[in-house]
Design an enzyme around this catalytic site. Structure first.
Site, PDB file in Angstrom:
ATOM      1  N   ASP A 184      66.487  70.585  -8.851  1.00  0.00           N
ATOM      2  CA  ASP A 184      67.593  70.627  -9.806  1.00  0.00           C
ATOM      3  C   ASP A 184      68.097  69.202 -10.015  1.00  0.00           C
ATOM      4  OD1 ASP A 184      67.200  73.320  -9.110  1.00  0.00           O
ATOM      5  OD2 ASP A 184      69.302  73.814  -9.472  1.00  0.00           O
ATOM      6  N   LYS A 210      70.226  73.954 -17.053  1.00  0.00           N
ATOM      7  CA  LYS A 210      71.311  74.459 -16.220  1.00  0.00           C
ATOM      8  C   LYS A 210      72.633  73.890 -16.707  1.00  0.00           C
ATOM      9  CE  LYS A 210      72.685  74.161 -11.295  1.00  0.00           C
ATOM     10  NZ  LYS A 210      72.221  73.682  -9.958  1.00  0.00           N
ATOM     11  N   LYS A 223      70.057  78.599 -16.393  1.00  0.00           N
ATOM     12  CA  LYS A 223      70.794  78.775 -15.140  1.00  0.00           C
ATOM     13  C   LYS A 223      72.253  78.360 -15.323  1.00  0.00           C
ATOM     14  CE  LYS A 223      70.972  77.236 -10.296  1.00  0.00           C
ATOM     15  NZ  LYS A 223      70.298  76.454  -9.231  1.00  0.00           N
TER      16      LYS A 223
END
Length: 323
Positions: free
Chosen positions: A160, A223, A259
């Site tokens: 991430d 995300k 996400k």
């Protein structure tokens, strides 16, 4: 937004990114859509347990605390493997369905701990690691790239990364694209989840542009947030990002995951997010390969609501184990 964006996407496959400056998001329309989402009930009561279990399988169970230790990461991994109490799963006839969270997410220095704990538990839940100077991304690019490589070497199969917001706020779109391309290369075979930190991008138009560039550069997921910003996952931001994902899919045929993270704490929140994904992208996105929820405390409330569904009452403090 969609018609204009789809027209401009015709230039996506070129290295000329001048088209991106022409994109504009219709903010009033996005805000109206967000109000509609929040105003209505998402899932009928008789289906809530099934939807909550689906939500569990999409959680990146996360611990990003300064006091993380091997013991705390070990507990996190155990909870990822056994997210819902055995007797509750048996009551729902789901005990043999292999219900686990989608991944565990930790700092780079804790990746080895997570890999070791999951191996000892005999499960293959992926380990995700934040990287690239999380959460601010204000370190040198080579340092950020090395952090990715080290996390992958230690066993992380998902990374991430967080973008440098300065590049968005100053309109340096080619530089942003180039950085994410380098993140993609550093990840190797690991999945790349690109955190936009949307609450710090200034406007929804920038959110769309950053989403599109992240996907063009090879991100497997986009995300919303690090969870450390003042404003994290919001529905207006999500709508813009989901429309970007849809536009990218229509143009390229490539499915990119989504996400949300930060502030998602209740079962009701989880159901609303699942409903939004279903409406905006369809059922095919309602699986861990394309939808994740970044959360640390959400699982406790989901288990509490499942307990209520099974027993007809809410648990006392001693009825459920601590997460």
């Amino acid at each position: 937004m969609d018609l204009q964006a789809r027209h401009l996407l015709d230039k996506c496959c070129t290295t000329d990114l001048s088209w991106i400056s022409k994109i504009q998001v219709n903010q009033p329309a996005v805000l109206r859509r967000a109000e509609q989402i929040q105003a209505r009930r998402t899932v009928k009561k008789e289906w809530q347990a099934a939807w909550l279990l689906k939500a569990v399988t999409c959680i990146d169970l996360t611990s990003l605390s300064g006091d993380d230790t091997f013991s705390s990461i070990q507990r996190l991994c155990y909870k990822a493997k056994y997210p819902i109490r055995e007797d509750l799963l048996k009551a729902l006839h789901m005990y043999d369905e292999g219900i686990t969270t989608a991944a565990v997410c930790v700092y780079p220095a804790r990746v080895c701990d997570a890999v070791k704990a999951l191996k000892a538990a005999g499960c293959d839940i992926p380990v995700a690691s934040v990287a690239t100077g999380f959460p601010a991304a204000q370190t040198h690019l080579q340092t950020r790239l090395e952090e990715i490589r080290l996390a992958v070497e230690d066993g992380a199969t998902e990374i991430d990364v967080v973008i440098n917001r300065t590049l968005v706020l100053t309109g340096q779109w080619e530089a942003l694209y180039d950085e994410i391309r380098q993140f993609r290369q550093a990840c190797g075979e690991a999945h790349l989840k690109t955190i936009l930190a949307a609450g710090e991008l200034g406007c929804l138009t920038n959110v769309y542009k950053a989403s599109m560039l992240a996907m063009m550069a090879g991100s497997d997921f986009i995300k919303t947030s690090t969870g450390k910003e003042t404003v994290n996952a919001t529905f207006p931001v999500a709508i813009v990002m989901l429309r970007a994902i849809r536009d990218f899919f229509w143009k390229t045929g490539n499915k990119v995951g989504f996400k949300p993270a930060g502030g998602i704490r209740t079962a009701k929140d989880a159901l609303t997010w699942l409903s939004l994904i279903k409406e905006e992208l369809g059922d095919e996105w309602l699986k861990p390969e394309l939808f994740r929820i970044g959360a640390s405390s959400l699982l406790s409330d989901i288990e509490r609501q499942i307990y209520h569904h099974v027993t007809g009452r809410y648990p006392a403090n001693h009825d459920l184990p601590m997460s």
